[in-house]
Design an enzyme around this catalytic site. Structure first.
Site, mmCIF file in Angstrom:
data_model
loop_
_atom_site.group_PDB
_atom_site.id
_atom_site.type_symbol
_atom_site.label_atom_id
_atom_site.label_comp_id
_atom_site.label_asym_id
_atom_site.label_seq_id
_atom_site.Cartn_x
_atom_site.Cartn_y
_atom_site.Cartn_z
ATOM 1 N N TYR A 273 0.799 -1.064 0.000
ATOM 2 C CA TYR A 273 -0.015 -0.118 0.024
ATOM 3 C C TYR A 273 0.795 1.422 0.011
ATOM 4 C CZ TYR A 273 -2.776 3.646 1.532
ATOM 5 O OH TYR A 273 -3.522 5.094 1.485
ATOM 6 N N PRO B 153 1.866 14.964 3.556
ATOM 7 C CA PRO B 153 0.925 14.284 4.256
ATOM 8 C C PRO B 153 0.871 12.787 3.816
ATOM 9 C CG PRO B 153 -0.111 15.659 2.750
ATOM 10 C CD PRO B 153 1.608 15.825 2.558
ATOM 11 N N SER C 11 -2.248 14.668 7.554
ATOM 12 C CA SER C 11 -3.328 14.424 6.441
ATOM 13 C C SER C 11 -4.619 13.999 7.219
ATOM 14 C CB SER C 11 -2.951 12.926 6.097
ATOM 15 O OG SER C 11 -3.838 12.243 5.365
ATOM 16 N N TYR D 193 -8.951 16.981 2.280
ATOM 17 C CA TYR D 193 -9.651 16.511 1.281
ATOM 18 C C TYR D 193 -10.996 17.108 1.465
ATOM 19 C CZ TYR D 193 -6.410 12.739 0.091
ATOM 20 O OH TYR D 193 -5.153 11.899 -0.567
ATOM 21 N N LYS E 212 -2.089 21.205 -3.781
ATOM 22 C CA LYS E 212 -1.092 20.275 -4.002
ATOM 23 C C LYS E 212 -1.640 19.193 -4.790
ATOM 24 C CE LYS E 212 0.832 16.383 -1.165
ATOM 25 N NZ LYS E 212 0.166 15.126 -1.623
ATOM 26 N N GLY F 13 7.712 14.121 -4.423
ATOM 27 C CA GLY F 13 7.740 12.975 -5.407
ATOM 28 C C GLY F 13 9.364 12.307 -5.796
ATOM 29 N N GLY F 14 9.450 11.290 -5.168
ATOM 30 C CA GLY F 14 10.905 10.661 -5.380
ATOM 31 C C GLY F 14 12.186 11.150 -4.657
ATOM 32 N N ARG G 171 14.828 11.485 -2.266
ATOM 33 C CA ARG G 171 15.353 10.392 -1.644
ATOM 34 C C ARG G 171 16.730 10.810 -0.950
ATOM 35 N NH1 ARG G 171 10.948 9.567 -1.829
ATOM 36 N NH2 ARG G 171 9.921 7.671 -2.788
HETATM 37 C C1 LIG Z 1 1.036 5.840 1.786
HETATM 38 C C2 LIG Z 1 0.840 7.086 1.345
HETATM 39 C C3 LIG Z 1 -0.354 7.734 1.671
HETATM 40 C C4 LIG Z 1 -0.318 8.868 1.212
HETATM 41 N N1 LIG Z 1 -1.612 9.631 1.902
HETATM 42 C C5 LIG Z 1 -1.838 11.006 1.148
HETATM 43 C C6 LIG Z 1 -2.880 12.045 2.039
HETATM 44 O O1 LIG Z 1 -3.453 11.194 2.833
HETATM 45 N N2 LIG Z 1 -3.021 12.964 1.391
HETATM 46 C C7 LIG Z 1 -2.356 13.591 0.609
HETATM 47 O O2 LIG Z 1 -2.403 14.724 -0.085
HETATM 48 N N3 LIG Z 1 -1.278 12.677 -0.153
HETATM 49 C C8 LIG Z 1 -0.839 11.423 0.484
HETATM 50 N N4 LIG Z 1 -0.071 10.864 -0.205
HETATM 51 C C9 LIG Z 1 1.027 11.435 -1.183
HETATM 52 C C10 LIG Z 1 2.212 12.307 -0.514
HETATM 53 O O3 LIG Z 1 1.739 13.227 0.283
HETATM 54 C C11 LIG Z 1 3.280 12.689 -1.350
HETATM 55 O O4 LIG Z 1 2.593 13.441 -2.477
HETATM 56 C C12 LIG Z 1 3.980 11.602 -1.832
HETATM 57 O O5 LIG Z 1 4.096 10.503 -1.120
HETATM 58 C C13 LIG Z 1 5.325 12.089 -2.385
HETATM 59 O O6 LIG Z 1 6.280 11.272 -3.043
HETATM 60 P P1 LIG Z 1 7.366 10.154 -2.307
HETATM 61 O O7 LIG Z 1 6.472 9.256 -1.508
HETATM 62 O O8 LIG Z 1 8.012 9.603 -3.466
HETATM 63 O O9 LIG Z 1 8.143 11.018 -1.605
HETATM 64 C C14 LIG Z 1 0.357 9.527 0.223
HETATM 65 C C15 LIG Z 1 1.239 8.984 -0.350
HETATM 66 C C16 LIG Z 1 1.567 7.756 0.400
HETATM 67 C C17 LIG Z 1 3.016 6.772 -0.160
#
Ligand SMILES: Cc1cc2nc3c(=O)[nH]c(=O)nc-3n(C[C@H](O)[C@H](O)[C@H](O)COP(=O)(O)O)c2cc1C
Length: 337
Positions: free
Chosen positions: A18, A71, A100, A124, A211, A267-268, A270
């Site tokens: 997940y 978040p 979140s 949301y 976002k 996003g990505g 690391r």
């Molecule tokens: C397990 C998981 C849950 C996430 N839940 C939310 C969320 O509740 N709200 C939201 O705006 N983004 C959510 N995201 C997106 C993250 O805010 C973010 O945009 C993304 O994880 C960034 O990429 P990275 O994981 O590669 O650093 C979620 C991402 C993951 C991996």
């Protein structure tokens, strides 16, 4: 062994997938990481970097560094102390935190764990506007300094790993408050539009960050509707597979926004060098998602703090080696074209 591998060993397969997974064939998920790695840098030399200052500001708040925590949902699925543990770790590292809507801990408790550390609340807009308003109101009362409207989730992306695993939220999780009432299971009302930016801004009196923007025209429309900042994101590759990598989308958004709003990215990311790359491409803040999830799963608040501290140390070194004593010295000419 890296953190993700350690997390994979201890988490149930469905939970690991997940978090780790993306939508569809996970092309965007992979591209997010690869796109940062493709960016080559042109470091400056002989610039006196005996002191490197990572301090910056966002939406008028002084921050210790440009690194923020994106978040992510359902932290109690990763660690028994859930959002309290992650918030305490983020606060120990002094990074900006975004809580979140899908928190599995009441926002008041998360705020308490954050103490004086600055934090924003991710929104949301649910079909039930009354419940949305109630949740946001509680976050505002608890001390959120900005609202982050997630715009890329009118429906959930097709996460094939979750389909294959027949994934459902673990029963011991407790019910995330935003899912508490029947009819709220959809992530967001699919009818949300730019008008909701103005609604959030005027109802709650806080700056609104949008976002999930990947296009210059959407950035402009968001700002025209009242957004104070644009957060370039593709939801970590979890929504539209095939969407452009954020490192590739960022320059055009920065161009079209100009001085009219702040721009952030996730996003990505690391490595600290990725943060440097993001700033060089025009982002004011650079956020991480999954690295914090893995740290939470493996080592709770302490490992969250260490992970963020490592990222910060890497950024500090990268700035020194790029000849930038201050974050403001990181300019677009550091990127080789
Ligand atoms: C397990 C998981 C849950 C996430 N839940 C939310 C969320 O509740 N709200 C939201 O705006 N983004 C959510 N995201 C997106 C993250 O805010 C973010 O945009 C993304 O994880 C960034 O990429 P990275 O994981 O590669 O650093 C979620 C991402 C993951 C991996």
């Amino acid at each position: 062994m890296d953190l993700e591998e350690r997390a994979r060993e201890i988490l149930p397969q469905g939970v690991y997938d997940y978090v780790a997974g993306g939508a569809g064939d996970e092309l965007t998920l992979q591209e997010n990481v690869a796109a940062w790695q493709r960016i080559r840098l042109l470091p400056r030399v002989l610039r006196d970097v005996s002191a490197v200052d990572l301090g910056t500001t966002a939406l008028g708040t002084d921050l210790g560094s440009p690194i923020g925590v994106a978040p992510t949902a359902f932290h109690r699925m990763l660690h028994p102390d859930g959002e309290v543990a992650s918030a305490a770790g983020v606060a120990a590292a002094g990074a900006l935190h975004v809580v979140s809507t899908r928190s599995t801990t009441p926002v008041e408790q998360v705020a308490e764990a954050l103490g004086d550390n600055p934090w924003w609340y991710q929104v949301y807009v649910l079909r039930d506007r009354g419940l949305t308003e109630e949740l946001v109101r509680r976050a505002v009362t608890a001390g959120a300094k900005a609202l982050v409207l997630t715009a890329d989730t009118p429906r959930l992306g097709l996460r094939l790993r979750d389909v294959r695993n027949d994934f459902t939220l673990p029963p011991n999780l407790g019910s995330p408050e935003s899912l508490d009432r029947p009819g709220n299971l959809a992530d967001q009302d699919p009818a949300v539009t730019f008008d909701d930016i103005g609604w959030l801004a005027s109802t709650f009196g806080l700056p609104v960050v949008v976002k999930g923007v990947l296009r210059g025209d959407d950035a402009k429309s968001s700002i025209a509707a009242g957004a104070a900042a644009i957060w370039v994101s593709n939801h970590g590759g979890r929504q539209l597979d095939g969407a452009v990598a954020t490192a590739d989308a960022l320059p055009a958004v920065v161009d079209s926004v100009g001085d009219s709003a702040e721009v952030y990215v996730d996003g990505g990311v690391r490595r600290g060098i990725d943060v440097l790359r993001g700033i060089a491409l025009g982002a004011g803040l650079v956020f991480v998602g999954r690295p914090v999830s893995w740290a939470l799963a493996v080592g709770g608040s302490e490992l969250v703090a260490t992970t963020l501290q490592t990222l910060r140390d890497e950024l500090e070194l990268a700035l020194a080696l790029a000849g930038c004593p201050k974050v403001g010295d990181v300019t677009s000419d550091l990127v080789a074209r």
